[in-house]
Design a protein around this motif. Structure first.
Motif, PDB file in Angstrom:
ATOM      1  N   ALA A 127     -32.696  -4.049   6.854  1.00  0.00           N
ATOM      2  CA  ALA A 127     -31.859  -5.083   6.242  1.00  0.00           C
ATOM      3  C   ALA A 127     -32.290  -5.370   4.809  1.00  0.00           C
ATOM      4  N   GLN A 154     -30.245  -4.783  12.113  1.00  0.00           N
ATOM      5  CA  GLN A 154     -30.488  -3.611  11.272  1.00  0.00           C
ATOM      6  C   GLN A 154     -31.986  -3.403  11.058  1.00  0.00           C
ATOM      7  N   PRO A 167     -31.084  -2.131  16.549  1.00  0.00           N
ATOM      8  CA  PRO A 167     -30.983  -2.068  15.089  1.00  0.00           C
ATOM      9  C   PRO A 167     -30.582  -0.688  14.612  1.00  0.00           C
ATOM     10  N   ASP A 168     -29.631  -0.648  13.677  1.00  0.00           N
ATOM     11  CA  ASP A 168     -29.180   0.633  13.121  1.00  0.00           C
ATOM     12  C   ASP A 168     -30.241   1.211  12.190  1.00  0.00           C
TER      13      ASP A 168
END
Length: 240
Positions: free
Chosen positions: A24, A21, A239-240
């Protein structure tokens, strides 16, 4: 008096989200000061009994003879069982197919039903199913054999050097906690981890007490990041 707020974090909580992410909300090394490793448990490779294999090497041979026909389940994209399965797939040079579910429960349920053929999961989850004969264990991902299944070989013994993945739990403090506080907490925790009572309680959860220094804990976090980041990158999980 100085009051320090600490937190317990398992490896999947502290190492994987920052890899998977963009936001995060923390960095596993910069946001915390490791105090001590508390305990660890192994992950196990299991297959449905209908699969005609009784060892990791037999599974590899079967998968090579049947490319794309062996499915392995996990509780979702990027969770630890998924990454261990992908690591095994790469290390064995086999074509097995990941089937993600919305949680570990559905993943195990479909394995029990024979909808998928294999998975990696924690010892405490799988042990009753292995002992009942519902699932067949092929290996443990710990560095040494586990007490609960002393006849079960490790992945290392099964021909995969360095294939070690344990689920650990540790105690961390907020970053920049005074060193004397870290040292005092480390000493107290190590004393507690040597108690027979705590060892017995952890054993009921298929966990083994660890202990050690803050440096030991820091090195393990670095090692896990170094292990999983290339696998995530190789899978193309951005990563989102």
């Amino acid at each position: 008096m100085t009051v320090t707020r600490c937190s317990i974090r398992a490896r999947a909580d502290s190492c994987l989200p920052p890899i998977l992410q963009k936001n995060a909300g923390y960095d596993p090394l910069a946001s915390y000061d490791p105090i001590v490793l508390v305990a660890q448990s192994s992950n196990l490779m299991v297959v449905h009994p209908s699969l005609p294999v009784n060892s990791v090497q037999e599974l590899v041979a079967y998968a090579k003879a049947n490319p794309g026909k062996v499915n392995f389940s996990s509780g979702g994209i990027g969770v630890l069982p998924h990454l261990i399965g992908e690591w095994f797939k790469s290390a064995a040079s086999i074509d097995i197919v990941h089937v993600p579910y919305r949680g570990g429960g559905p993943s195990i349920n479909d394995l029990l039903a024979g909808q998928v053929q294999m998975t990696f999961e924690g010892t405490s989850v799988l042990l009753p199913l292995i002992r009942s004969g519902t699932l067949r264990a092929l290996a443990t991902t710990s560095a040494t054999r586990i007490a609960e299944l002393p006849n079960l070989p490790t992945m290392i013994e099964s021909g995969f050097p360095g294939f070690v993945s344990t689920s650990w739990t540790g105690l961390l403090a907020p970053a920049r906690t005074p060193g004397e506080v870290i040292d005092r907490l480390n000493t107290q925790m190590n004393e507690g981890l040597r108690s027979a009572e705590l060892e017995s309680a952890l054993a009921k959860l298929s966990n083994q007490p660890l202990g050690g220094t803050p440096h030991d804990f820091t090195q393990l976090i670095k090692s896990d990041i170094g292990k999983w980041a290339p696998i995530v990158k190789g899978l193309g999980l951005k990563p989102d």
